[in-house]
Design an enzyme around this catalytic site. Structure first.
Site, mmCIF file in Angstrom:
data_model
loop_
_atom_site.group_PDB
_atom_site.id
_atom_site.type_symbol
_atom_site.label_atom_id
_atom_site.label_comp_id
_atom_site.label_asym_id
_atom_site.label_seq_id
_atom_site.Cartn_x
_atom_site.Cartn_y
_atom_site.Cartn_z
ATOM 1 N N SER A 232 12.907 -3.181 -47.381
ATOM 2 C CA SER A 232 13.499 -4.247 -48.144
ATOM 3 C C SER A 232 12.848 -3.766 -49.658
ATOM 4 O O SER A 232 13.317 -4.498 -50.581
ATOM 5 C CB SER A 232 12.572 -5.604 -48.053
ATOM 6 O OG SER A 232 13.043 -5.898 -46.602
ATOM 7 N N HIS B 169 3.078 9.914 -23.381
ATOM 8 C CA HIS B 169 4.040 9.654 -24.469
ATOM 9 C C HIS B 169 3.966 8.274 -24.953
ATOM 10 O O HIS B 169 3.964 8.163 -26.132
ATOM 11 C CB HIS B 169 5.335 10.207 -23.879
ATOM 12 C CG HIS B 169 6.337 9.814 -24.798
ATOM 13 N ND1 HIS B 169 6.628 10.531 -26.045
ATOM 14 C CD2 HIS B 169 7.514 8.937 -24.924
ATOM 15 C CE1 HIS B 169 7.777 10.037 -26.678
ATOM 16 N NE2 HIS B 169 8.357 9.028 -25.814
ATOM 17 N N HIS C 204 5.395 -8.328 -26.194
ATOM 18 C CA HIS C 204 6.203 -8.773 -27.166
ATOM 19 C C HIS C 204 6.015 -8.741 -28.444
ATOM 20 O O HIS C 204 6.266 -8.211 -29.326
ATOM 21 C CB HIS C 204 7.234 -9.806 -26.356
ATOM 22 C CG HIS C 204 8.597 -9.696 -27.057
ATOM 23 N ND1 HIS C 204 9.233 -8.684 -26.710
ATOM 24 C CD2 HIS C 204 8.983 -10.274 -28.084
ATOM 25 C CE1 HIS C 204 10.568 -8.760 -27.449
ATOM 26 N NE2 HIS C 204 10.287 -9.750 -28.307
ATOM 27 N N ASP D 290 -9.112 -1.786 -54.477
ATOM 28 C CA ASP D 290 -9.293 -1.274 -53.112
ATOM 29 C C ASP D 290 -9.107 -2.295 -52.089
ATOM 30 O O ASP D 290 -8.695 -3.279 -52.288
ATOM 31 C CB ASP D 290 -10.698 -0.608 -52.975
ATOM 32 C CG ASP D 290 -10.816 0.434 -52.033
ATOM 33 O OD1 ASP D 290 -10.418 0.304 -50.758
ATOM 34 O OD2 ASP D 290 -11.274 1.721 -52.191
ATOM 35 N N ARG E 160 14.908 4.059 -14.868
ATOM 36 C CA ARG E 160 14.049 5.004 -15.816
ATOM 37 C C ARG E 160 12.773 5.219 -15.188
ATOM 38 O O ARG E 160 12.666 5.188 -13.904
ATOM 39 C CB ARG E 160 13.518 3.938 -17.126
ATOM 40 C CG ARG E 160 12.742 2.846 -16.631
ATOM 41 C CD ARG E 160 12.464 1.690 -17.593
ATOM 42 N NE ARG E 160 11.672 2.101 -18.496
ATOM 43 C CZ ARG E 160 10.728 1.302 -19.391
ATOM 44 N NH1 ARG E 160 10.769 -0.128 -19.257
ATOM 45 N NH2 ARG E 160 9.706 1.605 -20.082
ATOM 46 N N THR F 41 16.906 -12.323 -37.205
ATOM 47 C CA THR F 41 16.995 -10.936 -37.236
ATOM 48 C C THR F 41 18.358 -10.444 -38.112
ATOM 49 O O THR F 41 18.464 -9.663 -38.961
ATOM 50 C CB THR F 41 16.932 -9.999 -35.963
ATOM 51 O OG1 THR F 41 15.985 -10.620 -35.339
ATOM 52 C CG2 THR F 41 16.698 -8.374 -36.043
ATOM 53 N N GLU G 198 3.887 -7.267 -29.871
ATOM 54 C CA GLU G 198 3.670 -5.615 -30.192
ATOM 55 C C GLU G 198 4.595 -4.891 -30.630
ATOM 56 O O GLU G 198 4.463 -4.514 -31.671
ATOM 57 C CB GLU G 198 2.747 -5.221 -28.862
ATOM 58 C CG GLU G 198 2.930 -3.695 -29.009
ATOM 59 C CD GLU G 198 1.693 -3.184 -30.048
ATOM 60 O OE1 GLU G 198 0.811 -4.007 -30.399
ATOM 61 O OE2 GLU G 198 1.809 -1.809 -30.479
ATOM 62 N N TYR H 139 6.980 -6.312 -32.272
ATOM 63 C CA TYR H 139 7.242 -6.805 -33.866
ATOM 64 C C TYR H 139 6.150 -6.182 -34.761
ATOM 65 O O TYR H 139 6.530 -5.984 -36.030
ATOM 66 C CB TYR H 139 7.281 -8.146 -33.994
ATOM 67 C CG TYR H 139 8.657 -8.725 -33.132
ATOM 68 C CD1 TYR H 139 9.811 -8.533 -33.592
ATOM 69 C CD2 TYR H 139 8.588 -9.072 -31.781
ATOM 70 C CE1 TYR H 139 11.078 -8.792 -32.932
ATOM 71 C CE2 TYR H 139 9.863 -9.527 -31.260
ATOM 72 C CZ TYR H 139 11.003 -9.406 -32.019
ATOM 73 O OH TYR H 139 12.204 -9.659 -31.205
ATOM 74 N N HIS I 59 11.018 -12.544 -20.838
ATOM 75 C CA HIS I 59 12.470 -11.814 -20.788
ATOM 76 C C HIS I 59 12.071 -10.225 -20.267
ATOM 77 O O HIS I 59 13.343 -9.442 -20.024
ATOM 78 C CB HIS I 59 13.085 -11.754 -22.014
ATOM 79 C CG HIS I 59 12.481 -10.896 -23.219
ATOM 80 N ND1 HIS I 59 12.579 -11.403 -24.445
ATOM 81 C CD2 HIS I 59 12.033 -9.860 -23.077
ATOM 82 C CE1 HIS I 59 12.250 -10.456 -25.311
ATOM 83 N NE2 HIS I 59 11.638 -9.603 -24.478
ATOM 84 N N HIS I 60 10.860 -9.702 -20.286
ATOM 85 C CA HIS I 60 10.701 -8.464 -19.444
ATOM 86 C C HIS I 60 10.549 -8.613 -18.031
ATOM 87 O O HIS I 60 10.153 -7.450 -17.351
ATOM 88 C CB HIS I 60 9.386 -7.910 -20.139
ATOM 89 C CG HIS I 60 9.579 -7.623 -21.885
ATOM 90 N ND1 HIS I 60 9.628 -6.261 -22.323
ATOM 91 C CD2 HIS I 60 9.112 -8.392 -22.638
ATOM 92 C CE1 HIS I 60 9.674 -6.563 -23.614
ATOM 93 N NE2 HIS I 60 9.408 -7.646 -23.866
ATOM 94 N N LYS J 25 17.962 -10.937 -41.761
ATOM 95 C CA LYS J 25 17.506 -10.002 -42.417
ATOM 96 C C LYS J 25 18.555 -8.796 -42.700
ATOM 97 O O LYS J 25 18.693 -8.156 -43.760
ATOM 98 C CB LYS J 25 16.293 -9.307 -41.760
ATOM 99 C CG LYS J 25 15.421 -10.030 -41.629
ATOM 100 C CD LYS J 25 14.055 -9.524 -41.388
ATOM 101 C CE LYS J 25 13.393 -8.721 -42.356
ATOM 102 N NZ LYS J 25 12.861 -9.622 -43.399
ATOM 103 N N TRP K 68 3.344 2.976 -19.590
ATOM 104 C CA TRP K 68 2.449 2.596 -20.758
ATOM 105 C C TRP K 68 2.343 0.894 -20.750
ATOM 106 O O TRP K 68 1.499 0.321 -21.081
ATOM 107 C CB TRP K 68 3.228 2.793 -22.060
ATOM 108 C CG TRP K 68 4.129 1.835 -22.609
ATOM 109 C CD1 TRP K 68 5.475 1.703 -22.235
ATOM 110 C CD2 TRP K 68 3.950 0.838 -23.425
ATOM 111 N NE1 TRP K 68 6.106 0.781 -22.589
ATOM 112 C CE2 TRP K 68 5.104 -0.047 -23.505
ATOM 113 C CE3 TRP K 68 2.797 -0.014 -23.998
ATOM 114 C CZ2 TRP K 68 5.555 -1.178 -24.186
ATOM 115 C CZ3 TRP K 68 3.134 -0.985 -24.884
ATOM 116 C CH2 TRP K 68 4.215 -1.618 -24.909
ATOM 117 N N SER L 238 -10.310 -0.681 -33.625
ATOM 118 C CA SER L 238 -9.723 -0.537 -34.753
ATOM 119 C C SER L 238 -8.707 -1.119 -35.416
ATOM 120 O O SER L 238 -8.569 -1.427 -36.529
ATOM 121 C CB SER L 238 -9.489 1.093 -34.490
ATOM 122 O OG SER L 238 -8.636 1.425 -35.560
ATOM 123 N N SER L 239 -7.600 -1.674 -34.467
ATOM 124 C CA SER L 239 -6.466 -2.648 -34.770
ATOM 125 C C SER L 239 -6.878 -3.742 -35.515
ATOM 126 O O SER L 239 -6.399 -4.274 -36.589
ATOM 127 C CB SER L 239 -5.514 -2.540 -33.893
ATOM 128 O OG SER L 239 -4.678 -1.310 -33.451
#
Lengths: 374, 200, 527
Positions: free
Chosen positions: C270, C78, C255, C107, C452, C330, C257, C259, C304-305, C333, C143, C171-172
């Protein structure tokens, strides 16, 4: 088809034992029973309320716009799109709020890292899927396994009050004393958490971590493993009983006697029936999670024992795999985890249960010799 | 395919440039990912953050023992998964003065019927103390071969540095013993840079 | 969405090819964008189905539907499918469609690479999903695939998982290079960097983040591959490695990622909020600087993880302060969006509903993020459902609502038809209620002590889990409505004007609806 029927049955069974009556609607963190957990709780509340206050202001302005400045109300849009002063202000103000938050947070963190002298040192080792507690100053230790019956988990029996949060041997600590925990793991990373203590620390294989607690109120406190550690990650609870010092001292003395008794039991002459009885119990705690209660296993990772070569043929090979494990697989070396009596009982049980009728038995003494003479 | 895209003279070149810069970035970051491994080891050696104690310590000058101060050093031993040896410290805990060399021993026995090789991996807590814990002699510097049924006492000689921060009064040294019988045949040069452990 | 082409194909010299080869060989940014969007929606449904399995098992205590092994495979797949299969490709799809239209380019800069970077994705996910049918099952280590659970103790399919991650990473990266080249080289004359639409800005920064961190992910899975198959021990303590090193390298990728998954949504919102407020975006420049600041800070907060792995106090303090600092840009924004709405003339069509919900719910996710940043409190929150609530609050109303808002906003441009507004608003309200019902109680569960990634739980967690599951089913089922709305919109509906939203601005609204197969053959002039 049978599987589906079983599942349907289990589902209905589950519905028939509503857990709802026991459940509660707890919304918030609980303050816990230690100085640290109380500090964390008040920190949590401070930040929560700061966030709520910011939310009220920001969403207040937003909802005001949503209600008052609608096109459908004929509101004509303004055309401003920047204001340096406002923009600087709302950069600086949040920064100041953050500094205000950081001060108590730093203070709490410093308290958590306190390294003053401890009264009791306990080594906590995470295994797939159980905890081992060793009282390193006292020379004894034991494993703590989930004691919730499989039937409750599979909805064949009503669930008990402490469903999944109960163990066979809880950790016992004295109240009012600084207890230092040294954490490591045998296989994968686990994490030892007791919410009421505000203690959570990862147990990492090959590395040692430490944390500490001082519990002021006697009681039973429950937590769980909080780092995904494989199949039964959800089934390795932590249960800690904090008891008064005298009670703790008596208990420690008893443990030492019990350890001595265990050594004596090894020398006793066991009958087949005694070994089978003890073996079934030991099998349920140590083996059934993988090999299943009926010995059917969960191939390919966890082979069946029922009708297996290991359990039916060469006895020496059977003892070897139970005592020494099989490297590269999930089969652990139980030689250091189980007593000689339990090892002998489990092996005897596996060779005679579920239609494995070899009629053979192995005595604790033989296991003892096996471990020492080889 | 892209004959339809109008191609001003300068464009193909700038595209190539952007792509090469980006690719350089990608390659650089991939290398950086791997560089993090030795960088982390160096960082840990300097700061001691992961509790992995360093290699053999060569005393610069024989420091005098600070007899005014006592530090308790605790020893723990455990086995890695599938390791059937008996492995325990002979001394569970010892009080030492910073600066004095201390000798302790660990007991190991191979109860199986086959020769095996073990490797002890050290870890110290609190990790802050790692920088101040010096080993002049340790069984963990080498792999330990034991014949079937053989037992041994393995020595460890260490010095707690006089500069150990005041607030640390207790150090816990833990060894995890791993079965290396399968990998022992792999020569050291075949092992990656991460194997800092042969000397630690 | 084939309607884009069909109506214009016949009379156009360079119209699309017919049949399957059109899609297989296409280098047209609109076709590729469409394929990315369809693919990501398919993955969204697949990942969502897995979420339904998870929530069904957690509907009540006890094991009812799946066994723990399979449950762990579901949580892992998932997460992987939603992150790498649904959210990231959806944003690449939006970028493909909209970037050239927004900057007046004909293009993407590298159309053939564009085709390749799309077609790698189905291959990667075919491999990933096929692991479900392998012996030993799919990856079951979460994950975040922490070693040594994923290396020494991983299932045999782990090698295929690593291969799939490599392919989707390539690909990314190719997608990101394409975006950078397009934005830097193909802007219409007169469009300076500080005149670029915000979606273009946020994507430019996202692309740089991708180039910086996807190779690190590739590196970490390569190390895993070597540990598993070639006897190295990067992460294995028995050979001198360090399992914690895995976490450092993983979160150095992980991290930024998160963002990557949110910045393009910031950009899209926006555009949408000013359009439906009929008022220019407040603080354009500070928006750009804020995104830049968030991107830079995202590289120095990874630990922080890992507050509970035993980092010394100095490290804890550094990562705590750095993480708290992210709240500043943040916040800027959010304040800018609110100021944009303030004294506008607001109307609430579906894109605006999703955008407003985005701002509110993302802010709630931000608040819980701030709480998690406080290291001492994190010792209680870490790896509980509070974290699950937090990241679903930033990802579902953040990334997913951002994508829905964008889809409704630009659907008229893509298809030439207006979508069914009533159905779209129904979709919004059902999603909004379902999402909050599913994820808000998770805060309570986490604070009450539920870890979790567990397939079964103690009885005191029963009630909120049931509520959460009901909400999840509701949210999941509602997404079929979205499929219906989009199909209906592609097949017909009220014709859309070139400028269907009276308040919207930008070059994309200067071309007819639906956008012709080829646009901006001559670059427009931007003043």
């Amino acid at each position: 088809m049978r599987v589906h029927a079983q599942r349907a049955g289990a589902l209905i069974g589950g519905l028939m034992f509503p857990a709802v009556s026991l459940a509660d609607w707890t919304l918030n963190m609980t303050p816990g029973v230690t100085g640290i957990s109380n500090e964390i709780f008040s920190l949590h509340m401070i930040i929560l309320w700061i966030c709520v206050a910011i939310g009220v202001v920001v969403f207040g302005v937003m909802f005001w716009s949503i209600f008052a400045h609608r096109k459908s109300q004929g509101y004509k849009p303004a055309n401003f799109h920047e204001n340096t002063l406002v923009e600087i202000l709302w950069t600086i103000i949040p920064f100041v709020i953050l500094v205000v938050m950081a001060i108590p947070a730093t203070a709490t963190l410093v308290d958590m890292y306190d390294t003053t002298e401890s009264d009791v040192d306990i080594k906590v080792t995470g295994y797939q899927w159980k905890w081992q507690y060793e009282y390193i100053n006292e020379d004894f230790g034991y494993f703590s396994n989930l004691s919730t019956p499989r039937d409750q988990i599979n909805n064949r029996q009503a669930k008990g009050e402490n469903y999944l949060l109960e163990v066979d041997n809880p950790l016992i600590i004295p109240v009012g004393k600084k207890v230092r925990f040294l954490l490591t793991a045998n296989d994968v990373i686990h994490s030892w958490w007791v919410p009421d203590f505000g203690v959570k620390k990862d147990a990492i294989p090959g590395f040692i971590n430490e944390t500490w607690t001082r519990v002021d109120e006697p009681g039973t406190y429950r937590g769980q493993c909080t780092e995904l550690c494989g199949k039964d990650h959800g089934f390795m609870p932590v249960v800690v009983k904090a008891v008064p010092q005298e009670e703790y001292d008596t208990w420690v003395a008893e443990q030492k006697v019990a350890a001595e008794k265990e050594r004596e039991l090894t020398q006793k002459d066991w009958t087949m029936a005694e070994l089978m009885e003890r073996g079934e119990k030991a099998y349920q705690t140590a083996c059934a999670a993988c090999h299943q209660a009926d010995g059917s296993g969960a191939p390919p990772a966890f082979p069946a024992l029922k009708g297996s070569k290991i359990a039916l043929e060469d006895m020496a090979a059977h003892i070897d795999i139970v005592v020494n494990g099989k490297s590269g697989t999930a089969m652990q070396a139980f030689g250091n985890q189980l007593s000689e009596v339990d090892l002998a009982a489990v092996i005897t049980y596996e060779r005679n249960a579920w239609g494995n009728n070899t009629g053979e038995m192995v005595t604790p003494k033989e296991i003892f010799d096996y471990k020492n003479e080889q | 395919m892209d004959e339809r895209t109008p191609a001003p003279e300068a464009r193909p070149r700038t595209n190539a440039r952007v792509v090469s810069w980006c690719l350089a970035g990608v390659v650089g970051m991939f290398a950086f990912g791997f560089a993090l491994v030795p960088l982390y080891d160096v960082f840990c050696e300097i700061t001691g953050i992961n509790g992995k104690t360093g290699g053999r310590y060569e005393a610069v000058a024989a420091a005098e023992a600070d007899v005014t101060r006592t530090v308790q050093v605790q020893f723990l031993a455990q086995n890695g998964p599938g390791m059937p040896w008996t492995f325990r410290p002979v001394t569970r805990s010892i009080d030492v003065h910073p600066g004095e060399p201390v000798t302790v021993a660990f007991f190991a026995q191979n109860p199986t019927g086959a020769a095996m090789v073990g490797q002890a991996v050290p870890s110290l807590s609190p990790s802050e103390g790692t920088l101040y814990f010096h080993k002049t002699e340790c069984f963990c510097f080498n792999q330990q071969p034991l014949a079937a049924g053989e037992s041994t006492e393995m020595p460890l000689v260490f010095i707690v540095d006089r500069d150990l921060p005041e607030h640390i009064t207790k150090l816990t040294l833990s060894y995890t013993l791993y079965d290396q019988s399968k990998t022992a045949t792999v020569s050291d040069t075949d092992r990656p840079i991460t194997t800092t452990n042969e000397n630690g | 969405m084939s309607a884009v082409a069909d109506t214009h194909a016949q009379d156009h010299h360079h119209g699309p090819a017919k049949g399957f080869s059109r899609w297989l060989l296409t280098t047209n940014h609109k076709d590729i964008g469409t394929m990315y969007l369809i693919f990501s929606f398919a993955m969204f449904l697949l990942g969502g189905t897995m979420a339904m399995v998870i929530r069904a098992e957690l509907f009540q205590p006890g094991l009812q539907i799946v066994q723990p092994e399979f449950f762990n495979q579901m949580t892992t797949m998932h997460g992987l499918i939603m992150v790498f299969g649904a959210v990231m490709p959806a944003f690449v799809g939006l970028a493909n469609w909209m970037l050239p239209l927004m900057i007046g380019a004909p293009d993407m800069a590298l159309p053939r690479m564009n085709n390749w970077s799309f077609w790698l994705l189905p291959c990667a996910f075919l491999i990933l999903v096929s692991t479900l049918f392998m012996e030993g099952g799919a990856p079951n280590f979460g994950w975040t695939f922490y070693a040594p659970l994923s290396t020494t103790y991983g299932p045999p399919s782990t090698t295929f998982f690593i291969f799939a991650v490599h392919i989707m990473g390539i690909s990314s990266i190719m997608g990101a290079i394409n975006v950078i080249a397009t934005i830097l080289n193909l802007r219409a004359p007169g469009m300076t960097l500080m005149k670029m639409p915000l979606f273009v800005w946020t994507w430019l920064i996202t692309a740089f983040l991708l180039i910086a961190v996807m190779p690190v992910l590739a590196g970490v899975v390569t190390m895993m591959l070597m540990d598993i198959n070639f006897g190295t021990s990067f992460f294995d303590a028995s050979g001198g490695g360090d399992p914690v090193l895995f976490q450092h390298v993983f979160w150095f990728f992980g991290h930024p990622e998160v963002y990557i998954m949110i910045l393009p949504a910031f950009g899209a919102v926006s555009h949408i909020i000013p359009a439906f407020s009929r008022k220019p975006l407040f603080g354009y420049a500070s928006m750009v600087y804020a995104v830049g600041a968030i991107a830079l800070l995202s590289f120095v907060v990874w630990a922080h993880h890992m507050f509970t792995v035993g980092i010394p106090i100095a490290g804890q303090l550094f990562f705590m302060y750095a993480t708290m600092l992210i709240a500043v840009p943040t916040g800027v924004k959010v304040f800018n969006w609110v100021a944009t709405m303030f004294r506008g003339a607001l109307s609430f069509e579906a894109p605006m509903l999703f955008a407003v919900a985005f701002v509110i719910l993302f802010t709630i996710g931000g608040f819980s993020g701030l709480m998690l940043a406080i290291a001492p409190a994190d010792f209680q929150y870490h790896d509980t459902y509070f974290v699950v609530a937090h990241f679903h609050y930033v990802l579902v109303p953040g990334a997913i609502f951002g994508i829905f808002a964008s889809a409704y906003f630009w659907l008229p441009k893509w298809t030439g038809h207006m979508y069914d507004e009533t159905l779209a608003q129904t979709h919004f309200w059902l999603s909004f209620i379902g999402m909050n019902l599913a994820f808000f109680p998770m805060h309570f569960l986490g604070l009450a002590g539920m870890p979790r990634r567990i397939p079964d739980y103690a009885l005191q967690f029963a009630d909120f889990n049931m509520v959460s599951s009901v909400g999840a089913f509701m949210f999941g089922a509602t997404q079929l409505l979205f499929l219906f709305i989009v199909v209906k919109c592609v097949r017909g509906g009220k014709a859309a004007a070139a400028q269907p939203w009276d308040g919207a601005e930008g070059l994309e609204w200067t071309v007819p609806s639906p956008a012709p197969y080829h646009t901006f053959a001559t670059p427009p002039e931007v003043k």
